[in-house]
Design an enzyme around this catalytic site. Structure first.
Site, PDB file in Angstrom:
ATOM      1  N   LYS A  13      21.413  35.473  30.365  1.00  0.00           N
ATOM      2  CA  LYS A  13      21.762  34.140  29.863  1.00  0.00           C
ATOM      3  C   LYS A  13      21.453  33.041  30.872  1.00  0.00           C
ATOM      4  CE  LYS A  13      25.944  34.449  28.900  1.00  0.00           C
ATOM      5  NZ  LYS A  13      27.361  34.239  28.693  1.00  0.00           N
ATOM      6  N   ARG A  88      34.053  30.805  23.153  1.00  0.00           N
ATOM      7  CA  ARG A  88      34.373  32.207  23.364  1.00  0.00           C
ATOM      8  C   ARG A  88      35.284  32.723  22.257  1.00  0.00           C
ATOM      9  NH1 ARG A  88      33.410  31.871  28.927  1.00  0.00           N
ATOM     10  NH2 ARG A  88      33.430  33.695  30.213  1.00  0.00           N
ATOM     11  N   ARG A 127      21.726  45.851  40.973  1.00  0.00           N
ATOM     12  CA  ARG A 127      21.867  44.589  41.695  1.00  0.00           C
ATOM     13  C   ARG A 127      22.514  44.858  43.051  1.00  0.00           C
ATOM     14  NH1 ARG A 127      24.100  39.560  38.352  1.00  0.00           N
ATOM     15  NH2 ARG A 127      26.110  40.599  38.418  1.00  0.00           N
ATOM     16  N   ARG A 160      28.344  44.764  44.436  1.00  0.00           N
ATOM     17  CA  ARG A 160      29.606  44.047  44.187  1.00  0.00           C
ATOM     18  C   ARG A 160      30.531  44.919  43.355  1.00  0.00           C
ATOM     19  NH1 ARG A 160      27.956  38.403  41.624  1.00  0.00           N
ATOM     20  NH2 ARG A 160      28.768  39.591  39.881  1.00  0.00           N
ATOM     21  N   ARG A 171      33.245  45.754  30.901  1.00  0.00           N
ATOM     22  CA  ARG A 171      32.968  44.347  30.621  1.00  0.00           C
ATOM     23  C   ARG A 171      32.062  44.204  29.408  1.00  0.00           C
ATOM     24  NH1 ARG A 171      30.374  42.481  35.819  1.00  0.00           N
ATOM     25  NH2 ARG A 171      29.876  40.523  34.814  1.00  0.00           N
TER      26      ARG A 171
HETATM   27  P1  ADP Z   1      32.176  35.176  33.762  1.00  0.00           P
HETATM   28  O1  ADP Z   1      32.575  34.981  35.179  1.00  0.00           O
HETATM   29  O2  ADP Z   1      32.977  36.204  33.009  1.00  0.00           O
HETATM   30  O3  ADP Z   1      30.727  35.222  33.483  1.00  0.00           O
HETATM   31  P2  ADP Z   1      32.388  32.319  33.206  1.00  0.00           P
HETATM   32  O4  ADP Z   1      31.725  32.000  34.479  1.00  0.00           O
HETATM   33  O5  ADP Z   1      31.784  31.825  31.948  1.00  0.00           O
HETATM   34  O6  ADP Z   1      32.682  33.861  33.010  1.00  0.00           O
HETATM   35  O7  ADP Z   1      33.906  31.791  33.232  1.00  0.00           O
HETATM   36  C1  ADP Z   1      34.777  32.067  34.289  1.00  0.00           C
HETATM   37  C2  ADP Z   1      36.222  31.931  33.828  1.00  0.00           C
HETATM   38  O8  ADP Z   1      36.460  30.626  33.298  1.00  0.00           O
HETATM   39  C3  ADP Z   1      36.605  32.873  32.703  1.00  0.00           C
HETATM   40  O9  ADP Z   1      37.027  34.130  33.184  1.00  0.00           O
HETATM   41  C4  ADP Z   1      37.744  32.104  32.037  1.00  0.00           C
HETATM   42  O10 ADP Z   1      38.960  32.237  32.742  1.00  0.00           O
HETATM   43  C5  ADP Z   1      37.293  30.675  32.155  1.00  0.00           C
HETATM   44  N1  ADP Z   1      36.515  30.229  30.972  1.00  0.00           N
HETATM   45  C6  ADP Z   1      35.217  29.811  30.961  1.00  0.00           C
HETATM   46  N2  ADP Z   1      34.823  29.454  29.721  1.00  0.00           N
HETATM   47  C7  ADP Z   1      35.892  29.668  28.913  1.00  0.00           C
HETATM   48  C8  ADP Z   1      36.120  29.509  27.520  1.00  0.00           C
HETATM   49  N3  ADP Z   1      35.149  29.059  26.684  1.00  0.00           N
HETATM   50  N4  ADP Z   1      37.346  29.825  27.024  1.00  0.00           N
HETATM   51  C9  ADP Z   1      38.317  30.268  27.825  1.00  0.00           C
HETATM   52  N5  ADP Z   1      38.178  30.457  29.150  1.00  0.00           N
HETATM   53  C10 ADP Z   1      36.984  30.164  29.705  1.00  0.00           C
END
Ligand code: ADP
Length: 217
Positions: A13, A88, A127, A160, A171
């Site tokens: 993505k 989400r 990775r 990691r 996940r």
């Molecule tokens: P990841 O680290 O799982 O790839 P992101 O970087 O998109 O996820 O988001 C990090 C954190 O921010 C998530 O674990 C969540 O706590 C919060 N978050 C981000 N986008 C959303 C969303 N659309 N709805 C709810 N929580 C979110």
């Protein structure tokens, strides 16, 4: 061009988002990045979501929706955007439609990057990261010059914790389960575009851009 990207961790993505913002000249909106920045800056929002982020839970819909609404009011979103990590949940998707409709706009496409569990496991477990400088490698597609050592500082590369196989599998399954209602929601609206992302990054970007050109308003 108003786009939402869906795809499991490891589907590519982030890389695709970069290609799309370059091509369509639109901003990349990552709610995860926005929350992390708020935490780092110690803003009121940051204080509210800090513990939630640390525990890996979802931020409550009302907070996320408010942040997104504010973001969409900024001038750079006039020509469109690429959402990554939002929506989400179905209530978040409904809220996005409502916010856009107030702006007399609508989503043009939802790209769902499909990838098998096996392929994600292969990608993510290969990775490696340098524990010293943070540089990221991939033992299949972006190998270090010397076996398992950082090109920049010679430190031994590590895997990691969240790239370990069992964690990756968990996940992935969680993502697919959580995303299914959104996939159905957008499919019903006829704006879902499924793309097989088990192909080379450049081919993937070319294919997605070609498809998006057909729905470009
Ligand atoms: P990841 O680290 O799982 O790839 P992101 O970087 O998109 O996820 O988001 C990090 C954190 O921010 C998530 O674990 C969540 O706590 C919060 N978050 C981000 N986008 C959303 C969303 N659309 N709805 C709810 N929580 C979110």
């Amino acid at each position: 061009m108003r786009i939402v990207l869906l795809g499991a961790p490891g589907a590519g993505k982030g890389t695709l988002a970069k290609d799309l913002i370059d091509y369509f000249k639109i901003p990349h909106i990552s709610t995860g990045d926005m929350f992390r920045e708020a935490v780092a800056a110690g803003t009121e929002l940051g204080r509210k979501v800090k513990n939630i982020l640390e525990s890996g839970l979802l931020v409550p819909d009302d907070i996320v929706i408010q942040v997104v609404e504010e973001r969409l009011k900024k001038g750079d979103c006039q020509k469109g955007f690429v959402f990554d990590g939002y929506p989400r949940t179905v209530p978040q998707a409904i809220a996005l439609d409502e916010i856009l409709s107030k702006m007399s706009a609508k989503l043009d496409a939802v790209i769902y990057l499909e990838i098998s569990e096996q392929a994600v496991v292969k990608r993510l477990t290969s990775r490696r990261v340098c524990p010293r400088c943070g540089r990221i490698y991939n033992m299949i597609s972006m190998r270090p010059k010397n076996d398992e050592q950082c090109d920049d500082d010679g430190t031994k590369l590590i895997i990691r914790d969240d790239d370990k196989e069992e964690v990756v599998r968990k996940r992935y399954r969680l993502y697919v389960e959580m995303t299914q209602p959104l996939v159905n929601y957008y499919q019903d609206k006829n704006i879902l575009i499924r793309v097989n992302s088990e192909i080379d990054h450049q081919d993937l970007a070319d294919r997605v851009i070609q498809t998006l050109e057909k729905v470009r308003p």
